[in-house]
Design an enzyme around this catalytic site. Sequence first.
Site, PDB file in Angstrom:
ATOM      1  CG  HIS A 156      -1.887   1.154   1.117  1.00  0.00           C
ATOM      2  ND1 HIS A 156      -2.030   2.376   1.671  1.00  0.00           N
ATOM      3  CD2 HIS A 156      -3.203   0.850   0.582  1.00  0.00           C
ATOM      4  CE1 HIS A 156      -3.229   2.866   1.636  1.00  0.00           C
ATOM      5  NE2 HIS A 156      -3.792   2.129   0.974  1.00  0.00           N
ATOM      6  CG  PHE A 157      -0.624   2.958  -2.861  1.00  0.00           C
ATOM      7  CD1 PHE A 157      -1.801   2.361  -3.620  1.00  0.00           C
ATOM      8  CD2 PHE A 157      -1.182   4.023  -1.864  1.00  0.00           C
ATOM      9  CE1 PHE A 157      -2.994   2.538  -3.142  1.00  0.00           C
ATOM     10  CE2 PHE A 157      -2.289   4.321  -1.633  1.00  0.00           C
ATOM     11  CZ  PHE A 157      -3.525   3.677  -2.128  1.00  0.00           C
TER      12      PHE A 157
END
Length: 149
Positions: free
Chosen positions: A46-47
């Site tokens: 993430h991410f």
Amino acid sequence: MNTEEIITLLPYQKPFLFVDEITSITKNQVSGNYTFQENEFYYQGHFKDNPITPGVILTEAMAQIGVVCLGVFLLKDEISTHNKPQIALTSHQIDFFLPVLPNEKVTVVSEKIYFRFNKLKCAVKMMNTKNELVCRGEISGMIIPNNNE
């Protein structure tokens, strides 16, 4: 009840404990801190190549400091290390304004809206170290002493 005792009574442990310290607490408010370490499990995806703390994790940190710690304090005469409370999030509405990056320290400030029938509702906000608003909203939860012991 001191702040270390409150943290000990929380029904969480690493990697899902998002309370480093409680800096102040009264029957109407609480404030505390947490630093999101760069090796936290949720940063792996993430991410990709741009890790940002997920909003659900920010909400959880706000709930742990802003509702659960305050609830433990309010029920201090009814709970102990042998009689830990049961916790349930009942509702939340959070607005997000800034990202939180790995190794960033945040401060959560919470003010009680009401506490009745073991339901605690609070206005909670999270600030970064520049004192910028990261997110804010209302969080409600049930905090019930475990009377089965």
